[in-house]
Design a protein around this motif. Sequence first.
Motif, PDB file in Angstrom:
ATOM      1  N   ASN A 198      38.768  48.288  15.279  1.00 54.56           N
ATOM      2  CA  ASN A 198      37.681  49.118  15.797  1.00 54.56           C
ATOM      3  C   ASN A 198      37.744  49.219  17.324  1.00 54.56           C
ATOM      4  N   PHE A 199      38.094  48.095  17.978  1.00 58.02           N
ATOM      5  CA  PHE A 199      38.271  48.123  19.431  1.00 58.02           C
ATOM      6  C   PHE A 199      39.436  49.027  19.800  1.00 58.02           C
ATOM      7  N   ALA A 224      39.331  52.126  22.379  1.00 58.95           N
ATOM      8  CA  ALA A 224      40.242  52.039  23.523  1.00 58.95           C
ATOM      9  C   ALA A 224      41.138  53.268  23.604  1.00 58.95           C
ATOM     10  N   ASN A 225      41.542  53.777  22.449  1.00 59.85           N
ATOM     11  CA  ASN A 225      42.370  54.987  22.448  1.00 59.85           C
ATOM     12  C   ASN A 225      41.586  56.200  22.949  1.00 59.85           C
ATOM     13  N   ILE A 226      40.292  56.228  22.658  1.00 56.51           N
ATOM     14  CA  ILE A 226      39.443  57.315  23.170  1.00 56.51           C
ATOM     15  C   ILE A 226      39.368  57.226  24.699  1.00 56.51           C
ATOM     16  N   TYR A 227      39.144  55.986  25.195  1.00 53.72           N
ATOM     17  CA  TYR A 227      39.136  55.792  26.650  1.00 53.72           C
ATOM     18  C   TYR A 227      40.478  56.204  27.248  1.00 53.72           C
ATOM     19  N   GLY A 228      41.573  55.842  26.557  1.00 53.43           N
ATOM     20  CA  GLY A 228      42.906  56.181  27.054  1.00 53.43           C
ATOM     21  C   GLY A 228      43.115  57.681  27.131  1.00 53.43           C
ATOM     22  N   ARG A 252      40.422  56.609  31.163  1.00 51.56           N
ATOM     23  CA  ARG A 252      39.515  55.538  31.624  1.00 51.56           C
ATOM     24  C   ARG A 252      40.192  54.189  31.387  1.00 51.56           C
ATOM     25  N   TRP A 253      41.184  53.850  32.224  1.00 54.14           N
ATOM     26  CA  TRP A 253      42.029  52.686  31.980  1.00 54.14           C
ATOM     27  C   TRP A 253      41.310  51.369  32.220  1.00 54.14           C
ATOM     28  N   LYS A 254      40.317  51.360  33.089  1.00 55.20           N
ATOM     29  CA  LYS A 254      39.545  50.121  33.266  1.00 55.20           C
ATOM     30  C   LYS A 254      38.805  49.760  31.988  1.00 55.20           C
ATOM     31  N   ASP A 255      38.272  50.790  31.328  1.00 54.92           N
ATOM     32  CA  ASP A 255      37.587  50.539  30.057  1.00 54.92           C
ATOM     33  C   ASP A 255      38.579  50.098  28.977  1.00 54.92           C
ATOM     34  N   VAL A 256      39.795  50.653  29.026  1.00 57.97           N
ATOM     35  CA  VAL A 256      40.835  50.225  28.081  1.00 57.97           C
ATOM     36  C   VAL A 256      41.119  48.744  28.280  1.00 57.97           C
TER      37      VAL A 256
END
Length: 496
Positions: free
Chosen positions: A407-408, A412-416, A420-424
């Motif tokens: 799920n993470f 993370a792929n959505i952030y990517g 948004r690499w800090k969120d990744v």
Amino acid sequence: MDFSAPNCYTFPVVLKSCLKCNAFREGEEVHCVVIKSGFKGNPFVGTTLIEMYSGWRLIGAAYRVFNEMVDRNIVAWTAMINGFILFHDLVKARRLFDLAPERDIVLWNTIVSGYIEVGDMVEARKLFDQMPKKDVMSWNTMLQGYAINGDVEACEGLFEEIPERNVFSWNGLIGGYARNGFFLEVLDAFKRMLIEDDVLPNDATLVTVLSSCARLGALDMGKWVHIYAENNGYKGNVYVGNALIDLYAKCGMIKNAVDVFKSMSKTDLISWNTIIGGLAMHGRGADALDLFSQMKNGVIPDGITFIGVLCACTHMGLLEDGFAHFQSMVDDYSIEPQIEHYGCMVDLLARAGLLPQALDFVRKMPMEADAVIWAALLGACRVYKNVQVAELALEQLSKLEPKNPANFVMLANIYGDLGRWKDVARLKVAMRDTGYKKVPGCSSIEINDSVVEFYSLDERRLETKEIYGALRGLNRLCRSCGYVSDLQELGHVSSG
């Protein structure tokens, strides 16, 4: 002599009919007539009364009949013991068993089955070992008990001890493997059955084997079983036909599934449900809905039917039709929607990009959304780049599946995708802090009539170097043809 008066053969037939029709009041009235007619002490009539009251879970009334019987034969004792077993009162059942003046093999099998039913395999095995004589049913009962209670090793061991096996013995072993997820062993046992024994498979055997082929994706083996079934008199068997439809649908051969369905001279609700669901999952929603219209002319759909119908609407993006079918399920067929139906509706809205409406639908559901529904929302969020709903979905999934790092990965792929690499990086840390790793992907391939499984980064096999050498060659070939793999997935980034 009044030939119209009921006798000891009439009453049991009527009492059994009362039980089958759940005619409680009429059953009591017949009991009164039994007493007035002087058949109270008849063991044949008394045994049927015990069975009737036991079937209604009126164990007190059944026991009163038993106590009032003067001539209690072994059939009456067995009926009363079975009544206590139906009531899950093994203490009283065992007490009566120990008091029984005689015990035949049916009574022994009955009490052993009782312990199996409540999951007490230790006591069941003790009694089984004490049995003075064992028939093949005794062995099969014990075999089924181990299978039902998940002790595959004991099931295998007992199978090897059976002095004379019949088809139900083999079905006990094969079904035990299938029930507990040992699908490769199902195929091995089936092959052994064909080679070692003179016992021929029946339709139950073939259905279990075909279902296991479907779960494994063993298409070649499934095709062989298809030919075997047709050559051995099972061409028109509805159960085998249903299993074949399921096999071909799950193995991607939807045309074969349709051909099997069309060739069946007799179909049932499961046949229609399987083919409609298969067509829907293969993106052939129009065909699925067309078959649903045909089905309604002679077969009443159930909740499973509507899962297939709603999936068809989802894959075709038929929002209005989906809601119409959802409402029809309630209004026209009095089917109460289950969480699977609500999940289909959420998926329908989410795939259409209506994520706020999907979220609102989830909040208005009469039950709490499960992980499947939230995961569907999360998956749609990546397509439509909706971070707000994705974060809410992950929050819920973290509560429902705290040990699932996948799920993470999704968020993370959505952030990517949005850069948004800090969120990744933050999510990678959060995923690592759970202490759990993403379950590796698994593939299977049929080689020489057997199925071989491969896991990601699998080093268990002797041919590991050759396998990965071949994969590297395939990757180079793909790149030379212009294919560029997507390395933005968190699973790839984190493994580097």
